[in-house]
Design an enzyme around this catalytic site. Structure first.
Site, PDB file in Angstrom:
ATOM      1  N   GLU A  40      35.625 -58.333   2.410  1.00 53.14           N
ATOM      2  CA  GLU A  40      34.241 -58.772   2.663  1.00 53.14           C
ATOM      3  C   GLU A  40      34.288 -60.131   3.331  1.00 53.14           C
ATOM      4  O   GLU A  40      34.728 -61.113   2.722  1.00 53.14           O
ATOM      5  CB  GLU A  40      33.468 -58.841   1.338  1.00 53.14           C
ATOM      6  CG  GLU A  40      32.048 -59.380   1.529  1.00 53.14           C
ATOM      7  CD  GLU A  40      31.313 -59.585   0.206  1.00 53.14           C
ATOM      8  OE1 GLU A  40      31.594 -58.876  -0.787  1.00 53.14           O
ATOM      9  OE2 GLU A  40      30.455 -60.486   0.173  1.00 53.14           O
ATOM     10  N   ARG A  44      28.726 -66.717   6.172  1.00 54.68           N
ATOM     11  CA  ARG A  44      28.359 -68.088   5.781  1.00 54.68           C
ATOM     12  C   ARG A  44      28.928 -69.113   6.727  1.00 54.68           C
ATOM     13  O   ARG A  44      28.729 -70.307   6.531  1.00 54.68           O
ATOM     14  CB  ARG A  44      28.896 -68.389   4.367  1.00 54.68           C
ATOM     15  CG  ARG A  44      28.282 -67.526   3.308  1.00 54.68           C
ATOM     16  CD  ARG A  44      28.843 -67.818   1.941  1.00 54.68           C
ATOM     17  NE  ARG A  44      28.618 -66.681   1.085  1.00 54.68           N
ATOM     18  CZ  ARG A  44      29.118 -66.542  -0.128  1.00 54.68           C
ATOM     19  NH1 ARG A  44      29.886 -67.489  -0.646  1.00 54.68           N
ATOM     20  NH2 ARG A  44      28.873 -65.466  -0.827  1.00 54.68           N
ATOM     21  N   THR A  68      27.002 -61.512   2.352  1.00 54.22           N
ATOM     22  CA  THR A  68      25.912 -62.473   2.503  1.00 54.22           C
ATOM     23  C   THR A  68      24.978 -62.051   3.644  1.00 54.22           C
ATOM     24  O   THR A  68      24.549 -62.889   4.453  1.00 54.22           O
ATOM     25  CB  THR A  68      26.439 -63.917   2.708  1.00 54.22           C
ATOM     26  OG1 THR A  68      27.629 -64.125   1.947  1.00 54.22           O
ATOM     27  CG2 THR A  68      25.418 -64.943   2.244  1.00 54.22           C
ATOM     28  N   LYS A 128      26.013 -54.270  -6.283  1.00 52.49           N
ATOM     29  CA  LYS A 128      26.738 -55.481  -6.648  1.00 52.49           C
ATOM     30  C   LYS A 128      26.012 -56.073  -7.862  1.00 52.49           C
ATOM     31  O   LYS A 128      24.783 -56.002  -7.948  1.00 52.49           O
ATOM     32  CB  LYS A 128      26.689 -56.428  -5.444  1.00 52.49           C
ATOM     33  CG  LYS A 128      27.147 -57.846  -5.660  1.00 52.49           C
ATOM     34  CD  LYS A 128      27.291 -58.532  -4.295  1.00 52.49           C
ATOM     35  CE  LYS A 128      27.332 -60.042  -4.418  1.00 52.49           C
ATOM     36  NZ  LYS A 128      28.334 -60.657  -3.519  1.00 52.49           N
TER      37      LYS A 128
HETATM   38  C1  3PG Z   1      30.133 -64.613  -3.548  1.00 52.89           C
HETATM   39  O1  3PG Z   1      29.314 -63.896  -3.005  1.00 52.89           O
HETATM   40  O2  3PG Z   1      30.185 -65.851  -3.402  1.00 52.89           O
HETATM   41  C2  3PG Z   1      31.115 -63.927  -4.362  1.00 52.89           C
HETATM   42  O3  3PG Z   1      30.482 -63.391  -5.428  1.00 52.89           O
HETATM   43  C3  3PG Z   1      32.287 -64.729  -4.723  1.00 52.89           C
HETATM   44  O4  3PG Z   1      32.093 -65.451  -5.870  1.00 52.89           O
HETATM   45  P1  3PG Z   1      33.327 -66.264  -6.428  1.00 52.89           P
HETATM   46  O5  3PG Z   1      33.643 -67.314  -5.404  1.00 52.89           O
HETATM   47  O6  3PG Z   1      32.847 -66.824  -7.735  1.00 52.89           O
HETATM   48  O7  3PG Z   1      34.454 -65.281  -6.592  1.00 52.89           O
END
Ligand code: 3PG
Length: 206
Positions: A40, A44, A68, A128
């Site tokens: 994924e 961002r 995201t 999710k």
């Molecule tokens: C996110 O979308 O930021 C993920 O869930 C990752 O979260 P993490 O950095 O706590 O693994």
């Protein structure tokens, strides 16, 4: 492949924040060769779509998703770049419907019983759970499994080497997601061996 099939490929989906697109292919290769084929790449950073294109073109076996995905405009770009799947932190009906229209496997996020109900009534049963640790983690997922036995989850948020197996042990968890398998410090140091080793250490748990 549909969303559920994609989530069945590997026990952990690395959640990647890629600042430098030049590192994308080496990072993707380290993870895929370590056994984590579903990636994924979060939208961002300005480099996200360049990273997605590079990994799609140059990393054999990678299943490349965008994370995201927060707006219809981002969803359009995902379609244009031919992503294999999309992930959103929350549940927003216009995005769910746009993903279905475009026939792109989609993993929207939920964190409450009401959002779960909205998902069920839209026919979405693969979700999710975000942010997982902050919303009750394993015990919340167990509780949701009571009324919502048909829902299956990929929890993310606060998941790490110390707790991911507790999630994978749940009957309603297909896989987990997280950044801990590709930490920013290791990406910056371009320590691909360490990232491959981290991937290997979790890939065998399935
Ligand atoms: C996110 O979308 O930021 C993920 O869930 C990752 O979260 P993490 O950095 O706590 O693994």
């Amino acid at each position: 492949m549909n969303t559920r099939e994609i989530l069945g490929i590997a026990p952990v989906i690395p959640v990647l924040v890629i600042e430098n697109p030049d590192t994308a292919v080496a990072l993707g290769k380290a993870l895929v060769s370590g056994g984590l084929k579903v990636l994924e790449i979060t939208l961002r950073t300005p480099a996200a779509f360049d990273a997605i294109d590079a990994i799609k073109n140059s990393v054999d076996g990678a299943i490349v998703g965008a994370g995201t995905v927060n707006t219809p405009e981002q969803l359009e770009l995902c379609a244009k770049h031919g992503v294999d799947f999309m992930v959103s932190p929350g549940f927003h009906l216009p995005l769910v419907r746009a993903a279905a229209d475009k026939n792109i496997p989609y993993l929207p996020g939920i964190a409450t019983a009401s959002e779960a109900l909205a998902a069920i009534n839209e026919g979405v049963t693969t979700l999710k759970f975000f942010p997982a640790e902050q919303n009750g983690g394993v015990s919340m997922l167990k509780a949701l499994g009571g009324p919502y036995g048909d829902l299956f989850f990929c929890p993310t948020g606060g998941i790490n080497a110390g707790n991911y197996l507790n999630y994978l042990a749940l009957g309603n968890v297909l896989c987990v997601g997280g950044s801990w398998v590709a930490p920013q410090e290791l990406i910056e140091m371009q320590d691909w061996q360490a990232i491959q080793a981290l991937a290997k250490s979790v890939a065998i748990t399935h």
